[in-house]
Design an enzyme around this catalytic site. Structure first.
Site, short mmCIF file in Angstrom:
data_model
loop_
_atom_site.label_atom_id
_atom_site.label_comp_id
_atom_site.label_asym_id
_atom_site.label_seq_id
_atom_site.Cartn_x
_atom_site.Cartn_y
_atom_site.Cartn_z
N GLY A 243 -6.52 11.54 -10.93
CA GLY A 243 -6.45 9.99 -10.58
C GLY A 243 -7.98 9.94 -10.01
O GLY A 243 -8.34 10.60 -9.09
N THR B 82 0.92 -1.21 0.05
CA THR B 82 0.09 -0.05 -0.04
C THR B 82 0.98 1.24 -0.12
O THR B 82 2.04 1.00 0.23
CB THR B 82 -1.08 -0.12 1.32
OG1 THR B 82 -0.25 0.38 2.41
CG2 THR B 82 -1.78 -1.33 1.48
N CYS B 83 0.19 2.31 0.17
CA CYS B 83 0.95 3.55 0.00
C CYS B 83 1.80 3.87 1.42
O CYS B 83 2.73 4.59 1.40
CB CYS B 83 0.36 5.03 -0.26
SG CYS B 83 -0.91 5.10 1.16
N ASN B 84 1.54 3.06 2.23
CA ASN B 84 2.22 3.18 3.61
C ASN B 84 2.91 1.98 4.14
O ASN B 84 3.65 2.17 5.17
CB ASN B 84 1.24 3.64 4.73
CG ASN B 84 0.67 5.08 4.73
OD1 ASN B 84 1.79 5.99 4.45
ND2 ASN B 84 -0.42 5.51 4.90
N ARG B 85 3.02 0.97 3.21
CA ARG B 85 3.65 -0.35 3.63
C ARG B 85 3.84 -1.12 2.42
O ARG B 85 3.27 -1.15 1.59
CB ARG B 85 2.64 -1.15 4.92
CG ARG B 85 1.61 -1.76 4.30
CD ARG B 85 0.57 -2.19 5.42
NE ARG B 85 0.38 -1.24 6.39
CZ ARG B 85 0.74 -1.15 7.75
NH1 ARG B 85 1.72 -2.06 8.20
NH2 ARG B 85 0.21 -0.06 8.56
N GLY C 246 -9.44 6.91 -8.90
CA GLY C 246 -9.59 5.49 -8.26
C GLY C 246 -10.20 5.54 -6.88
O GLY C 246 -10.57 6.68 -6.52
N LYS C 247 -9.70 4.82 -5.85
CA LYS C 247 -10.57 4.68 -4.52
C LYS C 247 -10.15 5.92 -3.90
O LYS C 247 -10.95 6.71 -3.15
CB LYS C 247 -9.98 3.28 -3.99
CG LYS C 247 -10.67 2.19 -4.28
CD LYS C 247 -10.09 0.91 -3.61
CE LYS C 247 -10.64 -0.26 -4.19
NZ LYS C 247 -10.16 -1.48 -3.36
N MET C 248 -8.54 6.24 -4.00
CA MET C 248 -8.26 7.54 -3.39
C MET C 248 -8.76 8.76 -3.70
O MET C 248 -9.09 9.77 -3.13
CB MET C 248 -6.69 7.49 -3.35
CG MET C 248 -6.08 6.70 -2.30
SD MET C 248 -4.20 6.82 -2.32
CE MET C 248 -3.62 5.88 -0.96
#
Length: 429
Positions: free
Chosen positions: A189, A49-52, A191-193
């Site tokens: 973008g 993910t963006c954080n891990r 998408g989900k974000m």
């Protein structure tokens, strides 16, 4: 078998390191194939993910398996292993299990209680199943983690008002630009974000939004959900024009390379101030944009400023979840411990079944051809029923031994009483 997790997160590595190790969905198949080719890696699932980035693995040998996975990460990210090591965390057995339960519950997220991570854990499992990375153990662990995440959100208040990375980015933007009403915002973008960004920006009274996406259909569908405000849509080829007219730009695409950099941004700003909020990993905005006068760029790591405001109250909510995590951990450990008994139970059943078949064959041969097929079926069912009932109690008691030493002693007793070790040795010869 050993359960381990090797990875890095927002707690251990800055975004410039995390983006090098990011494994997007199209690359998962190749990564799983390579990891499972190592001699000590038996199962693997990739959570990126963006954080891990976390590699959850089942290893036949912990020390050698961890070395293989660490080398894979260094090779994949093209980072010297001595530079990568300080950013990695490595957890094994009970610590690795609890970690995934915490991740799935949103308790290890940048924003405590974040809901998006549960969908990402589900996606990691689905991809690993699709590419044959997970077997019996990781499949069970991930399913239990997903169940735990759902329980925590249902039975506690951790999810109440929980914010995502997108909402934290919207809040950070408002800290820099208090009035969104007169602000022209471009989102790159959908998408989900991007979807969450639109939701939170609209709630903060943003009314002038341009939404760009590779697929115009997705952008139009999202804009249609907010028909009461003016959301212009377009494809990525309109990016420079959209940025030229913007006061604030959010980027959240799945591109593996920056979509905005010094060269294509310079003609768009003409010396005017511009705030860029990049919540993608790998980054969508090149770090060289800060060379341009008036440009301020923020990444996911800058969201800590927002998160710190609410962290203490959310931490108290998280304490409600600890009891659930302990319950689920103990249930998984009980199941995982029972796997030790599989070999003994299988050997016992095989031996007893072989005896049943031999004795049944002798009995049927003595009864002769006058014995009807119906009677044969009844006798065979009777013999199976007797065997199952005899085996039921010892098998149940063996599985019920939660203490590892008690379980080991029980298995050794069965092996001696039924001469199972001799059977194994004969099979090896």
């Amino acid at each position: 078998m050993n359960i381990a997790v090797i990875g890095l997160s927002h707690k251990t590595a800055p975004v410039e390191v995390r983006e090098k190790l990011s494994i997007p969905t199209p690359k998962v198949e190749g990564a799983i194939a390579r990891l499972t080719s190592y001699p000590h890696v038996k199962e693997v699932s990739i959570l990126s993910t963006c954080n891990r980035l976390e590699l959850h693995v089942i290893l036949s040998d912990a020390e050698n398996g961890i070395r293989e996975v660490t080398q894979f990460l260094a090779d994949y990210g093209n980072v010297p292993i001595e530079e990568l090591r300080p950013h990695l965390f490595i957890l094994v057995q009970q610590d690795a299990i609890m970690h995934l339960l915490r991740v799935s519950s949103g308790l290890d997220s940048l924003v405590l209680g974040e809901g998006q991570i549960l969908a990402q854990v589900k996606h990691a499992l689905a991809e690993s199943q699709k590419h044959k990375g997970v077997g019996r153990i990781l499949s069970r662990l991930f399913k239990d983690a997903i169940k735990t995440g759902k329980r925590v959100r249902t039975e506690t208040s951790i999810g109440t008002g929980a914010v995502s990375v997108s909402s934290a980015a919207a809040e950070l933007a408002q800290m820099k630009i208090p009035n969104f009403t007169d602000c022209h915002i471009t989102i790159i973008g959908a998408g989900k974000m991007g979807r969450l960004l639109v939701k939170h920006l609209v709630s903060k009274r943003a009314v002038n939004i341009t939404l760009l996406n590779r697929s115009i259909k997705r952008a139009d569908e999202l804009a249609a959900e907010y028909s009461h405000i003016n959301i212009k849509t377009g494809t990525m080829d309109l990016m420079e024009a959209a940025v030229t007219g913007a006061d604030v730009v959010f980027t959240c695409t799945s591109s593996e390379h920056p979509v905005l950099h010094c060269d294509n941004l310079r003609p768009c700003i003409a010396g005017r101030p511009l705030n860029l909020f990049d919540i993608s990993v790998p980054r969508n905005v090149h770090k060289n944009v800060t060379e341009l006068e008036g440009v301020k760029a923020y990444t996911v790591d800058d969201l800590k400023e927002v998160v710190a405001k609410n962290q203490e109250s959310r931490r108290q909510m998280a304490q409600e979840a600890e009891g659930i995590l302990e319950q689920e951990l103990n249930q998984f450990l009980k199941w995982f411990g029972s796997l030790d008994t599989v070999s003994t139970i299988s050997s016992l059943r095989t031996k007893v079944e072989a005896i049943r078949e031999q004795e049944l064959e002798k009995a049927l041969s003595r009864l002769g051809t006058d014995f009807s097929e119906k009677h044969r079926s009844v006798v065979e069912a009777l013999s199976r029923g007797i065997v199952n009932k005899i085996l039921h109690d010892p098998m149940t008691q063996l599985r019920a031994q939660e203490d590892a030493e008690s379980r080991k002693q029980a298995m050794e007793t069965l092996q001696v009483l039924f001469n199972l070790e001799e059977k194994k040795a004969a099979a090896k010869r």
